[in-house]
Structure formats: C-alpha cells, structure tokens
Design an enzyme around this catalytic site. Structure first.
Site, PDB file in Angstrom:
ATOM      1  N   VAL A 154       0.817  -1.222   0.000  1.00 57.56           N
ATOM      2  CA  VAL A 154       0.000   0.000   0.000  1.00 57.56           C
ATOM      3  C   VAL A 154       0.847   1.268   0.000  1.00 57.56           C
ATOM      4  CG1 VAL A 154      -1.979  -1.123   1.083  1.00 57.56           C
ATOM      5  CG2 VAL A 154      -0.257   0.009   2.527  1.00 57.56           C
ATOM      6  N   ASN A 184      -7.279  -0.875   6.334  1.00 56.94           N
ATOM      7  CA  ASN A 184      -6.956  -1.568   7.574  1.00 56.94           C
ATOM      8  C   ASN A 184      -5.471  -1.898   7.719  1.00 56.94           C
ATOM      9  OD1 ASN A 184      -7.753  -3.602   9.891  1.00 56.94           O
ATOM     10  ND2 ASN A 184      -6.630  -4.840   8.404  1.00 56.94           N
ATOM     11  N   SER A 217      -6.169   4.559  15.744  1.00 50.42           N
ATOM     12  CA  SER A 217      -5.794   3.864  16.970  1.00 50.42           C
ATOM     13  C   SER A 217      -5.952   4.833  18.128  1.00 50.42           C
ATOM     14  CB  SER A 217      -4.337   3.388  16.896  1.00 50.42           C
ATOM     15  OG  SER A 217      -3.861   2.977  18.165  1.00 50.42           O
ATOM     16  N   TYR A 228       4.173   5.383  15.056  1.00 52.67           N
ATOM     17  CA  TYR A 228       2.824   4.808  14.980  1.00 52.67           C
ATOM     18  C   TYR A 228       1.764   5.843  15.370  1.00 52.67           C
ATOM     19  CZ  TYR A 228      -0.901   1.340  15.589  1.00 52.67           C
ATOM     20  OH  TYR A 228      -2.070   0.626  15.490  1.00 52.67           O
ATOM     21  N   ALA A 229       2.000   6.548  16.486  1.00 52.46           N
ATOM     22  CA  ALA A 229       1.029   7.552  16.943  1.00 52.46           C
ATOM     23  C   ALA A 229       0.882   8.665  15.922  1.00 52.46           C
ATOM     24  CB  ALA A 229       1.455   8.108  18.298  1.00 52.46           C
ATOM     25  N   ALA A 230       2.002   9.090  15.340  1.00 49.56           N
ATOM     26  CA  ALA A 230       1.941  10.148  14.327  1.00 49.56           C
ATOM     27  C   ALA A 230       1.143   9.699  13.111  1.00 49.56           C
ATOM     28  CB  ALA A 230       3.358  10.547  13.909  1.00 49.56           C
ATOM     29  N   SER A 231       1.367   8.461  12.682  1.00 47.29           N
ATOM     30  CA  SER A 231       0.647   7.954  11.510  1.00 47.29           C
ATOM     31  C   SER A 231      -0.850   7.858  11.775  1.00 47.29           C
ATOM     32  CB  SER A 231       1.204   6.582  11.092  1.00 47.29           C
ATOM     33  OG  SER A 231       0.890   5.572  12.032  1.00 47.29           O
ATOM     34  N   LYS A 232      -1.209   7.404  12.967  1.00 43.53           N
ATOM     35  CA  LYS A 232      -2.629   7.210  13.272  1.00 43.53           C
ATOM     36  C   LYS A 232      -3.345   8.532  13.558  1.00 43.53           C
ATOM     37  CE  LYS A 232      -2.639   2.790  12.685  1.00 43.53           C
ATOM     38  NZ  LYS A 232      -3.373   2.190  11.548  1.00 43.53           N
TER      39      LYS A 232
END
Length: 246
Positions: free
Chosen positions: A63, A89, A141, A154-158
């Site tokens: 993706v 997802n 998330s 991860y937090a930045a992406s979500k």
C-alpha cells in the site's frame, strides 16, 4: 444480510483484524477483495472464505507504493466491476523510544500506515464518485488520539489518519461518500503479543471493561460503518477500546 450486493476492499486482509472482517463481510453478502503484501497468507484466507461460499479474490500489493496500488485497483475493478466499501486496515509497528528510533523505521511506518491510506483512497475514489455512493473506513488507533510511549511513528501515523478522515468527510460527503475512522484500543492480535506481561497488566487496569478487545469487536465496527445503517455518520472517529482511561 447487511452488505448484500456490495463489493468491499479490505487492505491488510490476509490475517488478524482484516481477515476476520473479510469473513464477516462475506457472511453479510459482500463480494470481498483481500489486499495484502503477504501473498501466501492472503491466498490461504481467500481459499478458506471460498469454501464458505464467499465471492472473494486476493490481490497482492504494497500500500505504500502508489504505482503498485493503482495497478491493484485496476485489477479489482476488472474483477468485481465496482467498489462500494474501502477498509483501509493495513498497518505495521516498529516501536522504539524516541532517541533510539531509526529514521528508516519511522519512515516505513508513516509510509504504510498514513501514505498507504492516502494511496488506496486516491486509487478507489474515482469509482465511488462515478457511482455517487461509497463508504471509506480508515483504521486509526487510541495511540493516534492520545499518544503512546515508544510509538512516535505509529502515533503520528494514526493521528494523521484522523486528520485525513475528517478532511475527506468534508470533501466527499456532498458526493454521497461517507468517510469515518475506527480507533481500536488494545486488541488480541499478533501486535499485542510483543508487549511485556507487566505492561499488559497495567494496560488492563486502564481498561474498565474486563478484557482486551478481540478482532471481532473491530470487524463489527467496520460492518456498521460499511452498512446503509450508517449513512448519516460522516467524519467520526469510533473508539473501540473498552472505555480505556486516557
């Protein structure tokens, strides 16, 4: 059946939450396109669903690669003729404390979790606009709403996924396309298996509900947002976290 006659694309559908969602959507009458980078797992999941009577096909794609995604989208349209539902997802983690985080690990998580959502949405949006209706569900998330130690990337992406979701809800809503996000709490998947037992115990104490989430909990949220029952739900972030204390 709540998705009879609909075609759903589920990225990261080879295993975990995506595979459970693919099975649930199939049970509710949807044709399902499973998209994943893991070809072996994707084909196994698709074959299992075929034995259950689901009209399903697997499509390999990274993706994070826009050209790869565009090629995949063309194949999906040829195979099914349309796309009614897109579940963004697919996601990965590469956790580390800030000072120890490798820049390539930061970039890869952003590329998959954030840019991947952009790529897939841009690839399938024209088909939805042409038919004047569609449902796009993005996976965020609780880390994207409240942050989490050791998960800068991860937090930045979500968090970025939430920003895109609300922007697209305003852009596409007038064209009959709903865009929403689901923000899972701690769900019993392979990802949670990397968390130390001591930390898991602390997280359980923060969750008022007496268990962690299951993939089915997230799949059921996807199902609601993908169905006609949610036609007036647009630009929302549905937190499925057992009431986790923030």
């Amino acid at each position: 059946m709540r998705l009879q006659g609909k075609t759903a694309v589920i990225t990261g559908g080879a295993n975990g939450i995506g595979a459970v969602a693919a099975a649930l959507f199939g049970k509710h009458g949807a044709q399902v396109a499973i998209v994943d980078f893991n070809e072996e797992a994707g084909e196994v999941t698709a074959e299992q669903l075929r034995t259950e009577g689901v009209d399903v096909a697997f499509f390999k794609a990274d993706v994070a690669d826009i050209n790869n995604v565009k090629e995949m989208a063309e194949k999906v349209i040829v195979r099914f003729g349309k796309v009614d539902i897109l579940i963004n997802n697919a996601g990965i983690t590469k956790d580390a404390m800030m000072l120890k985080m490798d820049i390539m690990d930061f970039k890869r998580v952003i590329d998959v979790n954030l840019t991947g959502v952009f790529n897939c949405t841009q690839a399938f949006l024209p088909a939805m606009l042409a038919q004047g209706k569609g449902k796009i569900i993005n996976t965020s998330s609780i880390a994207g709403t409240g942050g989490n130690v050791g998960q800068t990337n991860y937090a930045a992406s979500k968090a970025g996924v939430i920003g895109m979701t609300r922007t697209w809800a305003k852009e596409f809503g007038r064209r009959g396309i709903n865009v929403n996000a689901v923000a899972p709490g701690f769900i019993e998947t392979e990802m949670i298996g990397t968390i130390p037992e001591k930390v898991l115990g602390q997280l359980q104490l923060m969750t008022p509900y007496p268990r962690f989430g299951k993939p089915e909990d997230i799949a059921n949220a996807y199902l609601f947002l993908a169905s006609d029952e949610s036609d007036f739900v647009n630009g929302t972030v549905l937190e499925v976290d057992g009431g986790m204390l923030k």
